[in-house]
Design a protein around this motif. Structure first.
Motif, PDB file in Angstrom:
ATOM      1  N   TRP A   1       0.825  -1.198   0.000  1.00  0.00           N
ATOM      2  CA  TRP A   1       0.000   0.000   0.000  1.00  0.00           C
ATOM      3  C   TRP A   1       0.863   1.252   0.000  1.00  0.00           C
ATOM      4  O   TRP A   1       0.557   2.227  -0.697  1.00  0.00           O
ATOM      5  CB  TRP A   1      -0.967   0.003   1.187  1.00  0.00           C
ATOM      6  CG  TRP A   1      -2.138  -0.874   0.936  1.00  0.00           C
ATOM      7  CD1 TRP A   1      -2.442  -2.054   1.550  1.00  0.00           C
ATOM      8  CD2 TRP A   1      -3.168  -0.660  -0.029  1.00  0.00           C
ATOM      9  NE1 TRP A   1      -3.585  -2.577   1.022  1.00  0.00           N
ATOM     10  CE2 TRP A   1      -4.055  -1.742   0.059  1.00  0.00           C
ATOM     11  CE3 TRP A   1      -3.422   0.348  -0.948  1.00  0.00           C
ATOM     12  CZ2 TRP A   1      -5.183  -1.837  -0.752  1.00  0.00           C
ATOM     13  CZ3 TRP A   1      -4.549   0.241  -1.755  1.00  0.00           C
ATOM     14  CH2 TRP A   1      -5.413  -0.848  -1.650  1.00  0.00           C
TER      15      TRP A   1
ATOM     16  N   HIS B   1       2.103   2.021  -3.399  1.00  0.00           N
ATOM     17  CA  HIS B   1       1.062   2.687  -4.196  1.00  0.00           C
ATOM     18  C   HIS B   1       0.969   4.161  -3.819  1.00  0.00           C
ATOM     19  O   HIS B   1       0.828   5.026  -4.693  1.00  0.00           O
ATOM     20  CB  HIS B   1      -0.308   2.029  -3.979  1.00  0.00           C
ATOM     21  CG  HIS B   1      -0.454   0.688  -4.616  1.00  0.00           C
ATOM     22  ND1 HIS B   1      -0.455   0.499  -5.974  1.00  0.00           N
ATOM     23  CD2 HIS B   1      -0.609  -0.534  -4.064  1.00  0.00           C
ATOM     24  CE1 HIS B   1      -0.605  -0.781  -6.241  1.00  0.00           C
ATOM     25  NE2 HIS B   1      -0.701  -1.435  -5.094  1.00  0.00           N
ATOM     26  N   LEU B   2       1.021   4.442  -2.525  1.00  0.00           N
ATOM     27  CA  LEU B   2       0.917   5.826  -2.066  1.00  0.00           C
ATOM     28  C   LEU B   2       2.135   6.644  -2.483  1.00  0.00           C
ATOM     29  O   LEU B   2       2.008   7.837  -2.778  1.00  0.00           O
ATOM     30  CB  LEU B   2       0.725   5.861  -0.548  1.00  0.00           C
ATOM     31  CG  LEU B   2      -0.629   5.335  -0.061  1.00  0.00           C
ATOM     32  CD1 LEU B   2      -0.633   5.130   1.450  1.00  0.00           C
ATOM     33  CD2 LEU B   2      -1.758   6.271  -0.488  1.00  0.00           C
TER      34      LEU B   2
ATOM     35  N   MET C   1       3.862   6.069  -5.277  1.00  0.00           N
ATOM     36  CA  MET C   1       3.663   6.283  -6.716  1.00  0.00           C
ATOM     37  C   MET C   1       2.602   7.355  -6.975  1.00  0.00           C
ATOM     38  O   MET C   1       2.658   8.054  -7.980  1.00  0.00           O
ATOM     39  CB  MET C   1       3.307   4.972  -7.413  1.00  0.00           C
ATOM     40  CG  MET C   1       4.481   4.022  -7.464  1.00  0.00           C
ATOM     41  SD  MET C   1       4.251   2.417  -8.292  1.00  0.00           S
ATOM     42  CE  MET C   1       2.592   2.340  -8.807  1.00  0.00           C
ATOM     43  N   ALA C   2       1.648   7.487  -6.058  1.00  0.00           N
ATOM     44  CA  ALA C   2       0.588   8.490  -6.199  1.00  0.00           C
ATOM     45  C   ALA C   2       0.995   9.841  -5.611  1.00  0.00           C
ATOM     46  O   ALA C   2       0.163  10.746  -5.506  1.00  0.00           O
ATOM     47  CB  ALA C   2      -0.690   7.990  -5.524  1.00  0.00           C
ATOM     48  N   ASP C   3       2.261   9.974  -5.207  1.00  0.00           N
ATOM     49  CA  ASP C   3       2.806  11.209  -4.636  1.00  0.00           C
ATOM     50  C   ASP C   3       2.083  11.629  -3.356  1.00  0.00           C
ATOM     51  O   ASP C   3       1.900  12.808  -3.087  1.00  0.00           O
ATOM     52  CB  ASP C   3       2.781  12.349  -5.664  1.00  0.00           C
ATOM     53  CG  ASP C   3       3.629  13.528  -5.224  1.00  0.00           C
ATOM     54  OD1 ASP C   3       4.680  13.308  -4.582  1.00  0.00           O
ATOM     55  OD2 ASP C   3       3.231  14.685  -5.497  1.00  0.00           O
ATOM     56  N   GLN C   4       1.677  10.653  -2.562  1.00  0.00           N
ATOM     57  CA  GLN C   4       1.028  10.929  -1.284  1.00  0.00           C
ATOM     58  C   GLN C   4       1.966  10.701  -0.101  1.00  0.00           C
ATOM     59  O   GLN C   4       1.802  11.302   0.947  1.00  0.00           O
ATOM     60  CB  GLN C   4      -0.226  10.060  -1.121  1.00  0.00           C
ATOM     61  CG  GLN C   4      -1.261  10.257  -2.197  1.00  0.00           C
ATOM     62  CD  GLN C   4      -1.776  11.675  -2.240  1.00  0.00           C
ATOM     63  OE1 GLN C   4      -2.344  12.166  -1.271  1.00  0.00           O
ATOM     64  NE2 GLN C   4      -1.576  12.353  -3.361  1.00  0.00           N
TER      65      GLN C   4
ATOM     66  N   ALA D   1      -0.003  15.825  -0.123  1.00  0.00           N
ATOM     67  CA  ALA D   1      -0.933  15.033   0.691  1.00  0.00           C
ATOM     68  C   ALA D   1      -1.300  15.763   1.973  1.00  0.00           C
ATOM     69  O   ALA D   1      -2.463  15.715   2.407  1.00  0.00           O
ATOM     70  CB  ALA D   1      -0.325  13.671   1.006  1.00  0.00           C
TER      71      ALA D   1
END
Length: 118
Positions: free
Chosen positions: A70, A73-74, A76-79, A95
């Motif tokens: 997870w 993924h975060l 990669m999502a720039d979070q 974020a």
């Protein structure tokens, strides 16, 4: 305008409400590990606390292996940003800004009054 200290209290209430929901219903109905991770990371941010993958996975209610997936993924999502060893996870500025806006909207809805319930 509210500060991160007040936002931290609202996030703590949101986390308590999510936990109460999971205590009463099968957790499989509400698996939102990415959201749990973001809430816990914002809370840690407000405390100026560094957290590891193991810590955040435990707090989010998932295994460390799933937590790593997870978090990837975060990232990669720039979070989320992390060190190579993933021993220091932090929310990105993007974020943090988004979470501040979200929590401010929650406050505007009057959810902070639920603190007495949590």
């Amino acid at each position: 305008m509210i500060g991160d200290r007040d936002r931290r209290q609202i996030v703590r209430t949101l986390l308590a409400l999510r936990q109460a929901r999971c205590d009463e219903f099968p957790h499989e109905l509400f698996d939102e590990f990415a959201w749990n991770i973001l809430l816990h990371l914002f809370y840690a941010h407000a405390l100026n606390e560094a957290v590891s993958v193991a810590t955040i996975s435990d707090r989010a209610g998932t295994s460390e292996t799933a937590g790593r997936r997870w978090i990837e993924h975060l990232v990669m999502a720039d979070q989320v940003e992390s060190t190579l060893a993933m021993d220091d996870l932090r929310m990105t500025a993007t974020a943090i800004d988004a979470m501040r806006k979200y929590v401010d909207r929650v406050k505007a809805l009057g959810v902070e009054q639920l603190n007495d319930l949590a």
